[in-house]
Design a protein around this motif. Sequence first.
Motif, PDB file in Angstrom:
ATOM      1  N   LEU A  34       0.806  -1.216   0.000  1.00 15.51           N
ATOM      2  CA  LEU A  34       0.000   0.000   0.000  1.00 15.51           C
ATOM      3  C   LEU A  34       0.840   1.267   0.000  1.00 15.51           C
ATOM      4  O   LEU A  34       2.001   1.260   0.420  1.00 15.51           O
ATOM      5  CB  LEU A  34      -0.928  -0.001   1.222  1.00 15.51           C
ATOM      6  N   LEU A  35       0.224   2.340  -0.439  1.00 17.74           N
ATOM      7  CA  LEU A  35       0.860   3.653  -0.441  1.00 17.74           C
ATOM      8  C   LEU A  35       0.814   4.243   0.971  1.00 17.74           C
ATOM      9  O   LEU A  35      -0.030   3.853   1.782  1.00 17.74           O
ATOM     10  CB  LEU A  35       0.120   4.566  -1.416  1.00 17.74           C
ATOM     11  N   PRO A  36       1.704   5.188   1.268  1.00 18.76           N
ATOM     12  CA  PRO A  36       1.765   5.740   2.642  1.00 18.76           C
ATOM     13  C   PRO A  36       0.441   6.277   3.174  1.00 18.76           C
ATOM     14  O   PRO A  36       0.099   6.016   4.330  1.00 18.76           O
ATOM     15  CB  PRO A  36       2.805   6.854   2.518  1.00 18.76           C
ATOM     16  N   TYR A  37      -0.318   6.986   2.373  1.00 19.79           N
ATOM     17  CA  TYR A  37      -1.587   7.517   2.875  1.00 19.79           C
ATOM     18  C   TYR A  37      -2.606   6.396   3.089  1.00 19.79           C
ATOM     19  O   TYR A  37      -3.474   6.500   3.949  1.00 19.79           O
ATOM     20  CB  TYR A  37      -2.142   8.612   1.961  1.00 19.79           C
ATOM     21  N   GLU A  38      -2.495   5.326   2.331  1.00 16.56           N
ATOM     22  CA  GLU A  38      -3.386   4.186   2.525  1.00 16.56           C
ATOM     23  C   GLU A  38      -3.030   3.432   3.802  1.00 16.56           C
ATOM     24  O   GLU A  38      -3.907   2.914   4.487  1.00 16.56           O
ATOM     25  CB  GLU A  38      -3.304   3.233   1.336  1.00 16.56           C
ATOM     26  N   ILE A  39      -1.752   3.400   4.122  1.00 16.41           N
ATOM     27  CA  ILE A  39      -1.308   2.744   5.348  1.00 16.41           C
ATOM     28  C   ILE A  39      -1.887   3.458   6.558  1.00 16.41           C
ATOM     29  O   ILE A  39      -2.299   2.819   7.529  1.00 16.41           O
ATOM     30  CB  ILE A  39       0.232   2.675   5.397  1.00 16.41           C
ATOM     31  N   GLU A  40      -1.961   4.779   6.499  1.00 15.53           N
ATOM     32  CA  GLU A  40      -2.554   5.531   7.610  1.00 15.53           C
ATOM     33  C   GLU A  40      -4.025   5.157   7.792  1.00 15.53           C
ATOM     34  O   GLU A  40      -4.497   4.990   8.909  1.00 15.53           O
ATOM     35  CB  GLU A  40      -2.407   7.036   7.378  1.00 15.53           C
ATOM     36  N   LEU A  42      -5.326   2.329   6.854  1.00 13.59           N
ATOM     37  CA  LEU A  42      -5.328   0.937   7.293  1.00 13.59           C
ATOM     38  C   LEU A  42      -5.074   0.832   8.799  1.00 13.59           C
ATOM     39  O   LEU A  42      -5.665  -0.013   9.465  1.00 13.59           O
ATOM     40  CB  LEU A  42      -4.269   0.144   6.523  1.00 13.59           C
ATOM     41  N   LYS A  43      -4.224   1.685   9.328  1.00 13.05           N
ATOM     42  CA  LYS A  43      -3.949   1.682  10.768  1.00 13.05           C
ATOM     43  C   LYS A  43      -5.226   1.914  11.566  1.00 13.05           C
ATOM     44  O   LYS A  43      -5.478   1.230  12.560  1.00 13.05           O
ATOM     45  CB  LYS A  43      -2.925   2.766  11.122  1.00 13.05           C
ATOM     46  N   VAL A  44      -6.034   2.853  11.123  1.00 13.81           N
ATOM     47  CA  VAL A  44      -7.305   3.135  11.809  1.00 13.81           C
ATOM     48  C   VAL A  44      -8.207   1.901  11.747  1.00 13.81           C
ATOM     49  O   VAL A  44      -8.826   1.521  12.756  1.00 13.81           O
ATOM     50  CB  VAL A  44      -7.998   4.360  11.173  1.00 13.81           C
ATOM     51  N   PHE A  45      -8.260   1.272  10.600  1.00 15.38           N
ATOM     52  CA  PHE A  45      -9.083   0.069  10.437  1.00 15.38           C
ATOM     53  C   PHE A  45      -8.599  -1.054  11.348  1.00 15.38           C
ATOM     54  O   PHE A  45      -9.402  -1.714  12.020  1.00 15.38           O
ATOM     55  CB  PHE A  45      -9.041  -0.379   8.968  1.00 15.38           C
ATOM     56  N   ILE A  46      -7.288  -1.266  11.396  1.00 15.71           N
ATOM     57  CA  ILE A  46      -6.724  -2.340  12.219  1.00 15.71           C
ATOM     58  C   ILE A  46      -6.963  -2.064  13.699  1.00 15.71           C
ATOM     59  O   ILE A  46      -7.271  -2.980  14.470  1.00 15.71           O
ATOM     60  CB  ILE A  46      -5.235  -2.542  11.905  1.00 15.71           C
ATOM     61  N   GLU A  47      -6.845  -0.817  14.098  1.00 15.20           N
ATOM     62  CA  GLU A  47      -7.087  -0.486  15.503  1.00 15.20           C
ATOM     63  C   GLU A  47      -8.533  -0.791  15.897  1.00 15.20           C
ATOM     64  O   GLU A  47      -8.793  -1.236  17.017  1.00 15.20           O
ATOM     65  CB  GLU A  47      -6.729   0.968  15.774  1.00 15.20           C
ATOM     66  N   SER A  48      -9.471  -0.592  14.983  1.00 13.60           N
ATOM     67  CA  SER A  48     -10.861  -0.932  15.296  1.00 13.60           C
ATOM     68  C   SER A  48     -11.044  -2.446  15.385  1.00 13.60           C
ATOM     69  O   SER A  48     -11.812  -2.933  16.222  1.00 13.60           O
ATOM     70  CB  SER A  48     -11.813  -0.330  14.275  1.00 13.60           C
ATOM     71  N   LEU A  49     -10.328  -3.196  14.549  1.00 13.47           N
ATOM     72  CA  LEU A  49     -10.387  -4.656  14.634  1.00 13.47           C
ATOM     73  C   LEU A  49      -9.788  -5.150  15.949  1.00 13.47           C
ATOM     74  O   LEU A  49     -10.293  -6.103  16.548  1.00 13.47           O
ATOM     75  CB  LEU A  49      -9.631  -5.302  13.475  1.00 13.47           C
ATOM     76  N   VAL A  50      -8.720  -4.509  16.394  1.00 14.13           N
ATOM     77  CA  VAL A  50      -8.071  -4.909  17.642  1.00 14.13           C
ATOM     78  C   VAL A  50      -8.993  -4.664  18.828  1.00 14.13           C
ATOM     79  O   VAL A  50      -8.987  -5.430  19.798  1.00 14.13           O
ATOM     80  CB  VAL A  50      -6.718  -4.183  17.804  1.00 14.13           C
ATOM     81  N   GLN A  51      -9.798  -3.629  18.765  1.00 18.46           N
ATOM     82  CA  GLN A  51     -10.754  -3.390  19.841  1.00 18.46           C
ATOM     83  C   GLN A  51     -11.779  -4.523  19.926  1.00 18.46           C
ATOM     84  O   GLN A  51     -12.215  -4.888  21.016  1.00 18.46           O
ATOM     85  CB  GLN A  51     -11.459  -2.051  19.641  1.00 18.46           C
ATOM     86  N   GLN A  52     -12.139  -5.079  18.789  1.00 17.09           N
ATOM     87  CA  GLN A  52     -13.096  -6.180  18.763  1.00 17.09           C
ATOM     88  C   GLN A  52     -12.430  -7.504  19.127  1.00 17.09           C
ATOM     89  O   GLN A  52     -13.059  -8.371  19.719  1.00 17.09           O
ATOM     90  CB  GLN A  52     -13.733  -6.298  17.377  1.00 17.09           C
ATOM     91  N   ASN A  53     -11.157  -7.663  18.731  1.00 14.32           N
ATOM     92  CA  ASN A  53     -10.388  -8.892  18.982  1.00 14.32           C
ATOM     93  C   ASN A  53      -9.063  -8.525  19.642  1.00 14.32           C
ATOM     94  O   ASN A  53      -8.050  -8.372  18.960  1.00 14.32           O
ATOM     95  CB  ASN A  53     -10.101  -9.636  17.667  1.00 14.32           C
ATOM     96  N   PRO A  54      -9.033  -8.388  20.955  1.00 19.09           N
ATOM     97  CA  PRO A  54      -7.824  -7.920  21.651  1.00 19.09           C
ATOM     98  C   PRO A  54      -6.583  -8.786  21.420  1.00 19.09           C
ATOM     99  O   PRO A  54      -5.462  -8.289  21.532  1.00 19.09           O
ATOM    100  CB  PRO A  54      -8.223  -7.939  23.124  1.00 19.09           C
TER     101      PRO A  54
END
Length: 65
Positions: A34-40, A42-54
């Motif tokens: 992914l491109l740098p702005y897409e990675i940013e 993606l980080k938000v998306f992954i953090e929301s997944l981590v909240q659901q699956n610690p």
Amino acid sequence: MARAMLEYTKTVLSKVSFDTALFCKEVQKALQRLLPYEIEELKVFIESLVQQNPELDQCLIYLEA
């Protein structure tokens, strides 16, 4: 095209979120593709997944680099 890759990556990560090792592997692959702005975004998306699956929080180390 690049936007499609981000959406595809989100779909894959959602589907493999049951397996921590597989999830971490897919995160690493996504960071290479992914491109740098897409990675940013993606980080938000992954953090929301981590909240659901610690148990996925061990994969956050790849996002800090």
